[in-house]
Enzyme design. Structure first.
Site, PDB file in Angstrom:
ATOM      1  CG  ASP A  31      40.654   8.817   2.733  1.00 47.49           C
ATOM      2  OD1 ASP A  31      40.647   7.572   2.719  1.00 47.49           O
ATOM      3  OD2 ASP A  31      39.785   9.517   2.194  1.00 47.49           O
ATOM      4  CE1 TYR A  74      37.919  11.125  -3.414  1.00 47.19           C
ATOM      5  CE2 TYR A  74      39.712  10.790  -1.862  1.00 47.19           C
ATOM      6  CZ  TYR A  74      38.371  10.949  -2.114  1.00 47.19           C
ATOM      7  OH  TYR A  74      37.481  10.925  -1.072  1.00 47.19           O
ATOM      8  CB  ILE A 110      24.283  23.998  14.137  1.00 51.62           C
ATOM      9  CG1 ILE A 110      25.278  24.912  14.872  1.00 51.62           C
ATOM     10  CG2 ILE A 110      24.659  23.867  12.660  1.00 51.62           C
ATOM     11  CD1 ILE A 110      26.717  24.450  14.788  1.00 51.62           C
ATOM     12  N   PRO A 111      21.203  24.280  12.488  1.00 49.23           N
ATOM     13  CG  PRO A 111      20.030  25.874  11.278  1.00 49.23           C
ATOM     14  CD  PRO A 111      21.272  25.695  12.091  1.00 49.23           C
ATOM     15  CD  GLN A 112      22.472  18.859  12.590  1.00 51.51           C
ATOM     16  OE1 GLN A 112      23.048  17.831  12.240  1.00 51.51           O
ATOM     17  NE2 GLN A 112      23.117  19.952  12.965  1.00 51.51           N
ATOM     18  CD  GLN A 155      19.801  20.303  21.596  1.00 56.56           C
ATOM     19  OE1 GLN A 155      18.661  20.469  21.171  1.00 56.56           O
ATOM     20  NE2 GLN A 155      20.329  19.104  21.760  1.00 56.56           N
ATOM     21  CB  SER A 164      32.244  16.736   3.776  1.00 52.95           C
ATOM     22  OG  SER A 164      31.076  16.122   4.266  1.00 52.95           O
ATOM     23  N   PRO A 165      34.144  17.104   6.999  1.00 54.53           N
ATOM     24  CG  PRO A 165      36.244  17.149   8.028  1.00 54.53           C
ATOM     25  CD  PRO A 165      35.528  16.595   6.833  1.00 54.53           C
TER      26      PRO A 165
END
Length: 249
Positions: free
Chosen positions: A51, A56, A220-222, A218, A141-142
């Site tokens: 990609d 870029y 991991i804060p989002q 459940q 940004s995985p």
């Protein structure tokens, strides 16, 4: 490097796309001497989706690396590679969009729209919508853009991922990328370290357990890493972050 066989996904157009891609963006524009050998290493390792973007400054280098990969026999033909680009934000005026797209499509298969998606910003509403519309999602940004000025440590410093990775003898990045893959989403991951580059595609011959998936979803804060605050202006189209993101901030 030993080559990893990467599975493919079938798009709604019928075209096949590798299930993971290599991103070429960065905080500074690279030189050809830096970028082309790294891209050749990635292709040798097994990456088949690369990609790029006009923003870029890497489109030319990707093209040159692809040509050299064919010459070296790393791939049999250009057809083995899936190359994507993106519309530059300076080309979004209605009179500029089509010429910019046509210019990029002279060299590449398709244009992508960046969607931030990782274990710390799981985008469940968006992913479900896209599945209903048979739109395949690629995760920007995985790993949370770890190490970039606008990125977050919420992925790579997650104690949930650390525990799962230790139990499975995997890296935290591999666990994060495997979770994305199991959601039916294709991560676009960027690393130009040879070992990490290889590790990041070693995610297809093992699975997360139901319990591990539950912990990731459940515990991991989002929160977004890319807030988009630069697109908000009192006199502009979007006057607040809530309006920009339809309340999902």
């Amino acid at each position: 490097m030993d080559r990893v066989e990467i599975p493919e996904v079938v798009l709604n157009s019928g075209h096949k796309m590798p299930a993971i891609g290599l991103g070429t963006g960065g905080s500074s524009e690279p030189s050809a001497e830096q970028m082309i050998p790294l891209l050749l290493d990635a292709i040798a390792a097994g990456y088949r989706h690369i990609d790029t973007a006009a923003l870029y400054g890497t489109e030319e280098f990707v093209g040159r690396a692809v040509a050299e990969a064919v010459d070296r026999g790393l791939v049999k033909s250009r057809d083995e590679l899936f190359i994507t680009s993106k519309l530059c934000c300076t080309d979004t005026h209605h009179d500029l969009v089509l010429p910019a797209i046509q210019e990029s499509l002279r060299y590449f298969e398709s244009l992508m729209i960046n969607v931030e998606l990782n274990v710390a910003w799981q985008q469940r509403k968006l992913v479900e919508f896209c599945k209903e519309k048979t739109i395949h999602v690629s995760a920007f940004s995985p790993l949370g853009a770890y190490g970039y000025f606008w990125g977050t440590h919420a992925v790579m410093d997650s104690p949930v991922l650390e525990d799962i990775a230790a139990a499975k003898n995997k890296t935290k990045a591999q666990v994060a990328l495997r979770w994305i893959y199991e959601q039916g989403v294709s991560p676009i991951v960027r690393s130009f370290n040879k070992e990490r580059m290889k590790e990041n595609i070693q995610i297809f011959d093992w699975e997360l357990t139901d319990e591990e998936v539950h912990k990731i979803e459940q515990q991991i804060p989002q929160n977004r890493a890319c807030t988009g605050k630069e697109f908000v202006c009192p006199d502009g189209q979007y006057k607040s972050l809530e309006q920009l993101w339809d309340g999902e901030i």
